[in-house]
Design a protein around this motif. Structure first.
Motif, PDB file in Angstrom:
ATOM      1  N   ALA A   6     -25.653  14.935 -16.976  1.00 43.45           N
ATOM      2  CA  ALA A   6     -24.360  14.812 -17.649  1.00 43.45           C
ATOM      3  C   ALA A   6     -23.339  15.589 -16.805  1.00 43.45           C
ATOM      4  O   ALA A   6     -23.641  16.008 -15.694  1.00 43.45           O
ATOM      5  CB  ALA A   6     -24.465  15.361 -19.077  1.00 43.45           C
ATOM      6  N   ALA A   7     -22.183  15.824 -17.347  1.00 41.23           N
ATOM      7  CA  ALA A   7     -21.117  16.512 -16.615  1.00 41.23           C
ATOM      8  C   ALA A   7     -21.539  17.922 -16.214  1.00 41.23           C
ATOM      9  O   ALA A   7     -22.281  18.589 -16.930  1.00 41.23           O
ATOM     10  CB  ALA A   7     -19.865  16.572 -17.478  1.00 41.23           C
ATOM     11  N   ARG A   8     -21.055  18.362 -15.082  1.00 45.39           N
ATOM     12  CA  ARG A   8     -21.341  19.725 -14.615  1.00 45.39           C
ATOM     13  C   ARG A   8     -20.518  20.726 -15.423  1.00 45.39           C
ATOM     14  O   ARG A   8     -19.364  20.476 -15.735  1.00 45.39           O
ATOM     15  CB  ARG A   8     -21.005  19.867 -13.138  1.00 45.39           C
ATOM     16  CG  ARG A   8     -21.959  19.141 -12.239  1.00 45.39           C
ATOM     17  CD  ARG A   8     -21.717  19.535 -10.782  1.00 45.39           C
ATOM     18  NE  ARG A   8     -22.705  18.935  -9.929  1.00 45.39           N
ATOM     19  CZ  ARG A   8     -23.895  19.462  -9.689  1.00 45.39           C
ATOM     20  NH1 ARG A   8     -24.241  20.590 -10.225  1.00 45.39           N
ATOM     21  NH2 ARG A   8     -24.748  18.856  -8.896  1.00 45.39           N
ATOM     22  N   PRO A   9     -21.100  21.894 -15.702  1.00 44.22           N
ATOM     23  CA  PRO A   9     -20.354  22.943 -16.413  1.00 44.22           C
ATOM     24  C   PRO A   9     -19.488  23.740 -15.432  1.00 44.22           C
ATOM     25  O   PRO A   9     -19.555  23.544 -14.218  1.00 44.22           O
ATOM     26  CB  PRO A   9     -21.474  23.821 -16.981  1.00 44.22           C
ATOM     27  CG  PRO A   9     -22.570  23.678 -15.963  1.00 44.22           C
ATOM     28  CD  PRO A   9     -22.487  22.252 -15.479  1.00 44.22           C
ATOM     29  N   ASP A  10     -18.711  24.672 -15.967  1.00 47.84           N
ATOM     30  CA  ASP A  10     -17.956  25.601 -15.119  1.00 47.84           C
ATOM     31  C   ASP A  10     -18.942  26.432 -14.309  1.00 47.84           C
ATOM     32  O   ASP A  10     -20.076  26.653 -14.734  1.00 47.84           O
ATOM     33  CB  ASP A  10     -17.101  26.539 -15.971  1.00 47.84           C
ATOM     34  CG  ASP A  10     -15.988  25.805 -16.700  1.00 47.84           C
ATOM     35  OD1 ASP A  10     -15.607  24.710 -16.250  1.00 47.84           O
ATOM     36  OD2 ASP A  10     -15.502  26.339 -17.718  1.00 47.84           O
ATOM     37  N   TYR A  12     -27.923  18.382 -18.719  1.00 49.09           N
ATOM     38  CA  TYR A  12     -28.783  17.220 -18.896  1.00 49.09           C
ATOM     39  C   TYR A  12     -28.786  16.845 -20.372  1.00 49.09           C
ATOM     40  O   TYR A  12     -28.553  17.687 -21.234  1.00 49.09           O
ATOM     41  CB  TYR A  12     -30.225  17.528 -18.477  1.00 49.09           C
ATOM     42  CG  TYR A  12     -30.370  17.860 -17.020  1.00 49.09           C
ATOM     43  CD1 TYR A  12     -30.530  16.857 -16.074  1.00 49.09           C
ATOM     44  CD2 TYR A  12     -30.359  19.177 -16.586  1.00 49.09           C
ATOM     45  CE1 TYR A  12     -30.669  17.155 -14.733  1.00 49.09           C
ATOM     46  CE2 TYR A  12     -30.503  19.492 -15.240  1.00 49.09           C
ATOM     47  CZ  TYR A  12     -30.648  18.474 -14.317  1.00 49.09           C
ATOM     48  OH  TYR A  12     -30.783  18.778 -12.990  1.00 49.09           O
ATOM     49  N   ARG A  13     -29.095  15.576 -20.648  1.00 49.19           N
ATOM     50  CA  ARG A  13     -29.204  15.139 -22.044  1.00 49.19           C
ATOM     51  C   ARG A  13     -30.394  14.204 -22.202  1.00 49.19           C
ATOM     52  O   ARG A  13     -30.934  13.700 -21.221  1.00 49.19           O
ATOM     53  CB  ARG A  13     -27.913  14.493 -22.512  1.00 49.19           C
ATOM     54  CG  ARG A  13     -27.598  13.197 -21.829  1.00 49.19           C
ATOM     55  CD  ARG A  13     -26.355  12.530 -22.437  1.00 49.19           C
ATOM     56  NE  ARG A  13     -25.938  11.483 -21.543  1.00 49.19           N
ATOM     57  CZ  ARG A  13     -24.819  11.487 -20.840  1.00 49.19           C
ATOM     58  NH1 ARG A  13     -23.981  12.472 -20.945  1.00 49.19           N
ATOM     59  NH2 ARG A  13     -24.536  10.484 -20.044  1.00 49.19           N
ATOM     60  N   ARG A  37     -28.995  12.494 -28.184  1.00 49.85           N
ATOM     61  CA  ARG A  37     -29.038  13.336 -29.382  1.00 49.85           C
ATOM     62  C   ARG A  37     -29.154  14.825 -29.081  1.00 49.85           C
ATOM     63  O   ARG A  37     -28.922  15.653 -29.961  1.00 49.85           O
ATOM     64  CB  ARG A  37     -30.130  12.882 -30.332  1.00 49.85           C
ATOM     65  CG  ARG A  37     -31.535  13.290 -29.960  1.00 49.85           C
ATOM     66  CD  ARG A  37     -32.551  12.731 -30.948  1.00 49.85           C
ATOM     67  NE  ARG A  37     -33.853  13.277 -30.731  1.00 49.85           N
ATOM     68  CZ  ARG A  37     -34.674  12.927 -29.743  1.00 49.85           C
ATOM     69  NH1 ARG A  37     -34.292  12.031 -28.870  1.00 49.85           N
ATOM     70  NH2 ARG A  37     -35.859  13.477 -29.632  1.00 49.85           N
ATOM     71  N   ALA A  38     -29.529  15.183 -27.857  1.00 48.97           N
ATOM     72  CA  ALA A  38     -29.679  16.595 -27.497  1.00 48.97           C
ATOM     73  C   ALA A  38     -29.256  16.789 -26.051  1.00 48.97           C
ATOM     74  O   ALA A  38     -29.280  15.848 -25.248  1.00 48.97           O
ATOM     75  CB  ALA A  38     -31.135  17.034 -27.691  1.00 48.97           C
ATOM     76  N   ASP A  39     -28.841  18.017 -25.732  1.00 47.62           N
ATOM     77  CA  ASP A  39     -28.484  18.324 -24.352  1.00 47.62           C
ATOM     78  C   ASP A  39     -28.806  19.772 -24.031  1.00 47.62           C
ATOM     79  O   ASP A  39     -28.985  20.596 -24.932  1.00 47.62           O
ATOM     80  CB  ASP A  39     -27.004  18.019 -24.075  1.00 47.62           C
ATOM     81  CG  ASP A  39     -26.058  18.833 -24.939  1.00 47.62           C
ATOM     82  OD1 ASP A  39     -25.837  20.021 -24.629  1.00 47.62           O
ATOM     83  OD2 ASP A  39     -25.528  18.284 -25.917  1.00 47.62           O
ATOM     84  N   ILE A  40     -28.895  20.050 -22.735  1.00 46.52           N
ATOM     85  CA  ILE A  40     -29.149  21.398 -22.248  1.00 46.52           C
ATOM     86  C   ILE A  40     -28.230  21.640 -21.056  1.00 46.52           C
ATOM     87  O   ILE A  40     -28.037  20.738 -20.231  1.00 46.52           O
ATOM     88  CB  ILE A  40     -30.629  21.601 -21.858  1.00 46.52           C
ATOM     89  CG1 ILE A  40     -30.907  23.061 -21.503  1.00 46.52           C
ATOM     90  CG2 ILE A  40     -31.032  20.672 -20.723  1.00 46.52           C
ATOM     91  CD1 ILE A  40     -32.400  23.387 -21.360  1.00 46.52           C
ATOM     92  N   THR A  41     -27.661  22.824 -21.008  1.00 50.81           N
ATOM     93  CA  THR A  41     -26.819  23.226 -19.886  1.00 50.81           C
ATOM     94  C   THR A  41     -27.406  24.494 -19.293  1.00 50.81           C
ATOM     95  O   THR A  41     -27.700  25.441 -20.029  1.00 50.81           O
ATOM     96  CB  THR A  41     -25.371  23.505 -20.345  1.00 50.81           C
ATOM     97  OG1 THR A  41     -24.849  22.326 -20.957  1.00 50.81           O
ATOM     98  CG2 THR A  41     -24.493  23.918 -19.169  1.00 50.81           C
TER      99      THR A  41
END
Length: 153
Positions: free
Chosen positions: A48-52, A58-59, A64-68
């Motif tokens: 998924a989109a990159r964080p700061d 990832y999702r 229904r769920a994601d992890i950063t």
């Protein structure tokens, strides 16, 4: 009758892969910061989109769920000050703050959100997980393993 009802409930819940086994996990590492954490790659299959800062989100295939996994430069703030600047929502159900890390968790819009950040001299190493509150028991061991394996430089 109870047995049939239990089987029906189990069939209706979205199945989580057998992530407890070693084959379902990957050690994710951020080279720039030294952050590393075990993630259930058999569950979080889509980028998924990159964080700061540094890291990746990832999702699950169904969203229904994601992890950063994230690392940001440590400006010298304590975990309590860092957390306060993030303006966490009111109603946090679980909060633990020490001189070296914080963990917060709550429920928002039917999802449990979990956030742990470990503080090292150069970086703050974080993992954020969001998953359906209705699946809490299925996620408990996953969240525990992710949390316990988070480390960094």
């Amino acid at each position: 009758m109870k047995k049939i009802a239990a089987i029906a409930v189990m069939l209706l819940l979205p199945a989580l892969p057998a992530a407890a086994g070693a084959e379902g996990w990957t050690s994710y590492r951020i080279p720039e910061s030294g952050t590393s954490v075990d993630i259930p790659s058999s569950i979080f299959t889509e980028e998924a989109a990159r964080p700061d800062g540094y890291g990746m989100r990832y999702r699950t295939g169904d969203g229904r769920a994601d992890i950063t996994v994230q690392a940001v430069p440590n400006d010298g703030s304590s975990p309590a000050v860092f957390l306060a600047r993030k303006n966490p929502p009111s109603g946090i159900i679980y909060k633990r703050i020490t001189p070296r890390f914080f963990v917060v968790s709550s429920i928002r819009r039917g999802k449990i959100w979990y956030n742990r950040c470990n503080f090292a001299p150069r970086y703050v190493h974080c993992v954020l997980i969001n998953y359906p509150a209705a699946e809490k028991r299925q996620w408990d061991a996953i969240v525990t393993r992710v949390s316990r394996t988070l480390s960094g430089g």
